[in-house]
Write a protein that holds these residues in place. Structure first.
Motif, PDB file in Angstrom:
ATOM      1  N   ARG A 287       6.165  -7.343  21.463  1.00 32.21           N
ATOM      2  CA  ARG A 287       5.470  -8.596  21.165  1.00 32.21           C
ATOM      3  C   ARG A 287       5.020  -8.631  19.703  1.00 32.21           C
ATOM      4  NH1 ARG A 287       3.601 -11.807  25.441  1.00 32.21           N
ATOM      5  NH2 ARG A 287       4.142 -10.975  27.497  1.00 32.21           N
ATOM      6  N   LEU A 288       5.109  -9.807  19.120  1.00 31.40           N
ATOM      7  CA  LEU A 288       4.671 -10.038  17.747  1.00 31.40           C
ATOM      8  C   LEU A 288       3.358 -10.809  17.790  1.00 31.40           C
ATOM      9  CD1 LEU A 288       5.744  -9.534  14.825  1.00 31.40           C
ATOM     10  CD2 LEU A 288       6.579 -11.889  14.880  1.00 31.40           C
ATOM     11  N   TYR A 289       2.339 -10.269  17.110  1.00 28.10           N
ATOM     12  CA  TYR A 289       1.010 -10.873  17.127  1.00 28.10           C
ATOM     13  C   TYR A 289       0.621 -11.353  15.729  1.00 28.10           C
ATOM     14  CZ  TYR A 289       0.284  -8.611  21.688  1.00 28.10           C
ATOM     15  OH  TYR A 289       0.391  -8.199  23.002  1.00 28.10           O
ATOM     16  N   PRO A 290       0.060 -12.560  15.629  1.00 22.25           N
ATOM     17  CA  PRO A 290      -0.467 -13.008  14.337  1.00 22.25           C
ATOM     18  C   PRO A 290      -1.774 -12.278  14.031  1.00 22.25           C
ATOM     19  CG  PRO A 290      -0.982 -14.614  16.027  1.00 22.25           C
ATOM     20  CD  PRO A 290      -0.128 -13.564  16.689  1.00 22.25           C
ATOM     21  N   LEU A 291      -2.056 -12.100  12.763  1.00 21.41           N
ATOM     22  CA  LEU A 291      -3.274 -11.414  12.341  1.00 21.41           C
ATOM     23  C   LEU A 291      -4.203 -12.382  11.626  1.00 21.41           C
ATOM     24  CD1 LEU A 291      -1.657  -8.156  10.911  1.00 21.41           C
ATOM     25  CD2 LEU A 291      -2.942  -8.361  13.050  1.00 21.41           C
ATOM     26  N   PRO A 292      -5.502 -12.348  11.933  1.00 16.26           N
ATOM     27  CA  PRO A 292      -6.458 -13.192  11.202  1.00 16.26           C
ATOM     28  C   PRO A 292      -6.595 -12.718   9.768  1.00 16.26           C
ATOM     29  CG  PRO A 292      -7.621 -11.675  12.650  1.00 16.26           C
ATOM     30  CD  PRO A 292      -6.159 -11.516  12.955  1.00 16.26           C
ATOM     31  N   SER A 293      -7.102 -13.577   8.907  1.00 16.28           N
ATOM     32  CA  SER A 293      -7.171 -13.253   7.476  1.00 16.28           C
ATOM     33  C   SER A 293      -8.017 -12.028   7.198  1.00 16.28           C
ATOM     34  CB  SER A 293      -7.693 -14.457   6.694  1.00 16.28           C
ATOM     35  OG  SER A 293      -8.980 -14.831   7.158  1.00 16.28           O
ATOM     36  N   TRP A 294      -9.111 -11.834   7.955  1.00 16.70           N
ATOM     37  CA  TRP A 294      -9.970 -10.676   7.686  1.00 16.70           C
ATOM     38  C   TRP A 294      -9.254  -9.366   7.976  1.00 16.70           C
ATOM     39  CZ3 TRP A 294     -10.622  -7.257  11.591  1.00 16.70           C
ATOM     40  CH2 TRP A 294     -10.487  -7.721  12.921  1.00 16.70           C
ATOM     41  N   ALA A 295      -8.264  -9.401   8.887  1.00 15.08           N
ATOM     42  CA  ALA A 295      -7.574  -8.172   9.278  1.00 15.08           C
ATOM     43  C   ALA A 295      -6.488  -7.765   8.292  1.00 15.08           C
ATOM     44  CB  ALA A 295      -6.964  -8.342  10.673  1.00 15.08           C
ATOM     45  N   SER A 296      -6.013  -8.712   7.501  1.00 13.69           N
ATOM     46  CA  SER A 296      -4.863  -8.423   6.637  1.00 13.69           C
ATOM     47  C   SER A 296      -5.100  -7.265   5.668  1.00 13.69           C
ATOM     48  CB  SER A 296      -4.448  -9.687   5.879  1.00 13.69           C
ATOM     49  OG  SER A 296      -3.913 -10.637   6.780  1.00 13.69           O
ATOM     50  N   PRO A 297      -6.249  -7.207   4.950  1.00 13.57           N
ATOM     51  CA  PRO A 297      -6.444  -6.049   4.053  1.00 13.57           C
ATOM     52  C   PRO A 297      -6.477  -4.720   4.804  1.00 13.57           C
ATOM     53  CG  PRO A 297      -7.989  -7.814   3.534  1.00 13.57           C
ATOM     54  CD  PRO A 297      -7.359  -8.179   4.838  1.00 13.57           C
ATOM     55  N   LEU A 298      -7.012  -4.718   6.033  1.00 15.45           N
ATOM     56  CA  LEU A 298      -7.103  -3.483   6.802  1.00 15.45           C
ATOM     57  C   LEU A 298      -5.712  -3.008   7.222  1.00 15.45           C
ATOM     58  CD1 LEU A 298     -10.142  -4.345   9.127  1.00 15.45           C
ATOM     59  CD2 LEU A 298     -10.145  -3.509   6.774  1.00 15.45           C
ATOM     60  N   ILE A 299      -4.876  -3.947   7.671  1.00 16.78           N
ATOM     61  CA  ILE A 299      -3.526  -3.591   8.093  1.00 16.78           C
ATOM     62  C   ILE A 299      -2.660  -3.251   6.888  1.00 16.78           C
ATOM     63  CG2 ILE A 299      -1.519  -4.352   9.390  1.00 16.78           C
ATOM     64  CD1 ILE A 299      -4.048  -4.066  11.068  1.00 16.78           C
ATOM     65  N   ARG A 300      -2.810  -4.012   5.812  1.00 16.55           N
ATOM     66  CA  ARG A 300      -2.018  -3.771   4.601  1.00 16.55           C
ATOM     67  C   ARG A 300      -2.320  -2.382   4.032  1.00 16.55           C
ATOM     68  NH1 ARG A 300      -3.305  -8.116   2.213  1.00 16.55           N
ATOM     69  NH2 ARG A 300      -4.922  -7.348   0.824  1.00 16.55           N
ATOM     70  N   ALA A 301      -3.585  -1.964   4.112  1.00 15.83           N
ATOM     71  CA  ALA A 301      -3.961  -0.651   3.579  1.00 15.83           C
ATOM     72  C   ALA A 301      -3.219   0.471   4.283  1.00 15.83           C
ATOM     73  CB  ALA A 301      -5.470  -0.452   3.708  1.00 15.83           C
ATOM     74  N   ALA A 302      -2.947   0.293   5.575  1.00 14.66           N
ATOM     75  CA  ALA A 302      -2.210   1.323   6.314  1.00 14.66           C
ATOM     76  C   ALA A 302      -0.765   1.416   5.813  1.00 14.66           C
ATOM     77  CB  ALA A 302      -2.237   1.010   7.809  1.00 14.66           C
ATOM     78  N   ARG A 303      -0.127   0.269   5.543  1.00 15.09           N
ATOM     79  CA  ARG A 303       1.235   0.286   5.008  1.00 15.09           C
ATOM     80  C   ARG A 303       1.260   0.970   3.644  1.00 15.09           C
ATOM     81  NH1 ARG A 303       4.154  -3.446   3.535  1.00 15.09           N
ATOM     82  NH2 ARG A 303       6.096  -3.192   4.677  1.00 15.09           N
ATOM     83  N   ILE A 304       0.275   0.639   2.814  1.00 16.09           N
ATOM     84  CA  ILE A 304       0.206   1.230   1.471  1.00 16.09           C
ATOM     85  C   ILE A 304      -0.025   2.733   1.561  1.00 16.09           C
ATOM     86  CG2 ILE A 304      -1.139   1.292  -0.664  1.00 16.09           C
ATOM     87  CD1 ILE A 304      -1.690  -1.714  -0.205  1.00 16.09           C
ATOM     88  N   HIS A 305      -0.883   3.140   2.494  1.00 15.39           N
ATOM     89  CA  HIS A 305      -1.152   4.568   2.671  1.00 15.39           C
ATOM     90  C   HIS A 305       0.143   5.313   3.003  1.00 15.39           C
ATOM     91  CE1 HIS A 305      -2.674   8.251   4.657  1.00 15.39           C
ATOM     92  NE2 HIS A 305      -3.699   8.121   3.844  1.00 15.39           N
ATOM     93  N   GLY A 306       0.970   4.721   3.878  1.00 10.37           N
ATOM     94  CA  GLY A 306       2.249   5.345   4.203  1.00 10.37           C
ATOM     95  C   GLY A 306       3.162   5.449   2.999  1.00 10.37           C
ATOM     96  N   GLN A 307       3.154   4.413   2.146  1.00 10.26           N
ATOM     97  CA  GLN A 307       3.968   4.438   0.931  1.00 10.26           C
ATOM     98  C   GLN A 307       3.484   5.518  -0.029  1.00 10.26           C
ATOM     99  OE1 GLN A 307       3.557   0.426  -0.436  1.00 10.26           O
ATOM    100  NE2 GLN A 307       4.810  -0.450   1.196  1.00 10.26           N
ATOM    101  N   LEU A 308       2.168   5.660  -0.162  1.00 11.21           N
ATOM    102  CA  LEU A 308       1.615   6.690  -1.042  1.00 11.21           C
ATOM    103  C   LEU A 308       1.996   8.097  -0.571  1.00 11.21           C
ATOM    104  CD1 LEU A 308      -1.984   5.249  -1.614  1.00 11.21           C
ATOM    105  CD2 LEU A 308      -0.133   5.332  -3.295  1.00 11.21           C
ATOM    106  N   LYS A 309       2.139   8.248   0.735  1.00 10.23           N
ATOM    107  CA  LYS A 309       2.495   9.553   1.302  1.00 10.23           C
ATOM    108  C   LYS A 309       4.013   9.736   1.411  1.00 10.23           C
ATOM    109  CE  LYS A 309      -0.245  11.992   2.762  1.00 10.23           C
ATOM    110  NZ  LYS A 309      -0.925  13.114   2.060  1.00 10.23           N
ATOM    111  N   ASP A 310       4.770   8.728   0.921  1.00  9.19           N
ATOM    112  CA  ASP A 310       6.237   8.781   0.952  1.00  9.19           C
ATOM    113  C   ASP A 310       6.797   8.896   2.364  1.00  9.19           C
ATOM    114  OD1 ASP A 310       6.597   8.578  -1.832  1.00  9.19           O
ATOM    115  OD2 ASP A 310       6.239  10.719  -2.089  1.00  9.19           O
ATOM    116  N   HIS A 311       6.123   8.267   3.330  1.00  6.52           N
ATOM    117  CA  HIS A 311       6.626   8.258   4.690  1.00  6.52           C
ATOM    118  C   HIS A 311       7.740   7.219   4.826  1.00  6.52           C
ATOM    119  CE1 HIS A 311       2.576  10.002   6.336  1.00  6.52           C
ATOM    120  NE2 HIS A 311       3.341  10.898   5.732  1.00  6.52           N
ATOM    121  N   ALA A 312       8.728   7.528   5.615  1.00 13.91           N
ATOM    122  CA  ALA A 312       9.814   6.579   5.857  1.00 13.91           C
ATOM    123  C   ALA A 312       9.254   5.335   6.547  1.00 13.91           C
ATOM    124  CB  ALA A 312      10.893   7.219   6.725  1.00 13.91           C
ATOM    125  N   PRO A 313       9.703   4.135   6.148  1.00 19.37           N
ATOM    126  CA  PRO A 313       9.163   2.902   6.743  1.00 19.37           C
ATOM    127  C   PRO A 313       9.338   2.812   8.255  1.00 19.37           C
ATOM    128  CG  PRO A 313      10.426   2.406   4.763  1.00 19.37           C
ATOM    129  CD  PRO A 313      10.680   3.842   5.083  1.00 19.37           C
TER     130      PRO A 313
END
Length: 344
Positions: A287-313
């Protein structure tokens, strides 16, 4: 990162340690414009103390409640990984640091490393005459020195555009929930939203969330202050990006520990406006869920953290905190008095 590398370091030389210079630095603090001012305490001897100062300035609160709960925050690299991820997720483009003449060589190098990793503009206030120690620290780093207060005020008020790889078009750079009254009570999850079912053809890999179009954005707040409003504020204070993102996904979608363990970076849209939750390892009706605006920085930070650690997408985003039944995540949830796994 900014194109061509970060801007040169700005050193503001307040050689007489006059309060007007520090006041100007504090006045420049405006996270909504991408400027952050920190005033580190030299009395804090923890190896990750400067990263803690940065996290606190971003509104994050370090975990409490025991040695196991705070292990990552006590370690220098994990703490700086978290600070760097939040810096990028909240679009901080200019970091101003007071009292840098009192920092150890190691902490000074930590700031320069953050500058390289995040591409931010770094401004350092040096409250004594320029010394050989400063020259040595900046020997191989492009920099310039300002020694006049009017020029210093101009430099302090400079803003930087968010790095291109973390832009979030159409959203406020710091989409925080509105302030609300928090009585400290435990919060149990509300009924989750109904996501859009994404069918997967047989014998094909489960794709990520790219190109997904949830039917409607959830409203971040209802009429008056509710437990959901309080929870959104508490979630924004969680200091580690992965913990904050996992708890946010749980609160919005109801995903249990097993489904959170399947979440990958590619299951979050580039703009962090939607997240894909897998039904099981079979991936038949995710299932695909929409995210409210307040949640976007929190979720985006997790993606960035993975990139900083060079984890495969396409690798799991939360492997450590969902291990052993999600013990670490349950500890973080307890820290914000959120009943992870309960239903309402």
């Amino acid at each position: 990162m900014t194109a061509g590398g970060p801007p040169p370091v700005t050193v503001i030389n307040d050689k007489d340690d006059h309060p007007d210079w520090t006041a100007a630095a504090h006045t420049a603090h405006d996270p909504d414009l991408g400027r952050l001012t920190i005033d580190p305490s030299p009395a804090n001897g923890a190896p990750a103390a400067l990263a803690h100062d940065l996290l606190y300035a971003l509104g994050k609160r370090l975990p409490q409640g025991g040695e196991t709960h705070g292990t990552w925050a006590d370690s220098q690299r994990p703490a700086w990984d978290a600070a760097c991820a939040w810096t990028l997720a909240h679009h901080i483009g200019h970091l101003i640091v007071c009292r840098t003449d009192r920092l150890t060589h190691a902490r000074f190098r930590q700031l320069l490393t953050l500058r390289e990793r995040s591409g931010i503009r770094l401004t350092l206030l040096w409250h004594r005459p320029v010394s050989p120690a400063l020259t040595t620290l900046l020997d191989e780093t492009p920099h310039h020195i300002i020694d006049a207060l009017p020029h210093a005020r101009v430099a302090l008020e400079q803003t930087e555009h968010p790095p291109a790889d973390t832009s979030n078009p159409g959203q406020h750079p710091n989409s925080e929930p509105a302030p609300c009254q928090d009585n400290g009570q435990w919060i149990t999850p509300h009924a989750p939203l109904n996501g859009v079912v994404v069918d997967r053809p047989a014998r094909t890999p489960c794709p990520g969330a790219a190109g997904g179009t949830p039917s409607a954005s959830p409203s971040p707040h209802g009429d008056g202050f509710t437990a959901r409003d309080v929870l959104t504020v508490r979630l924004t204070t969680v200091a580690h990006p992965l913990h904050a993102a996992a708890l946010t996904i749980h609160a919005i979608t109801g995903a249990d520990i097993n489904r959170l363990a399947l979440t990958r970076s590619i299951d979050i849209t580039e703009t962090a406006t939607a997240v894909k939750v897998h039904d099981s390892t079979a991936h038949r009706r995710c299932r695909l869920y929409p995210l409210p605006s307040w949640a976007s920085p929190l979720i985006r930070a997790a993606r960035i953290h993975g990139q900083l650690k060079d984890h495969a997408p396409d690798s799991p985003l939360f492997p450590l905190i969902t291990a052993q039944g999600g013990e670490q995540l349950h500890l973080t949830a307890a820290g914000i008095r959120y009943a992870l796994g309960s239903t309402q």
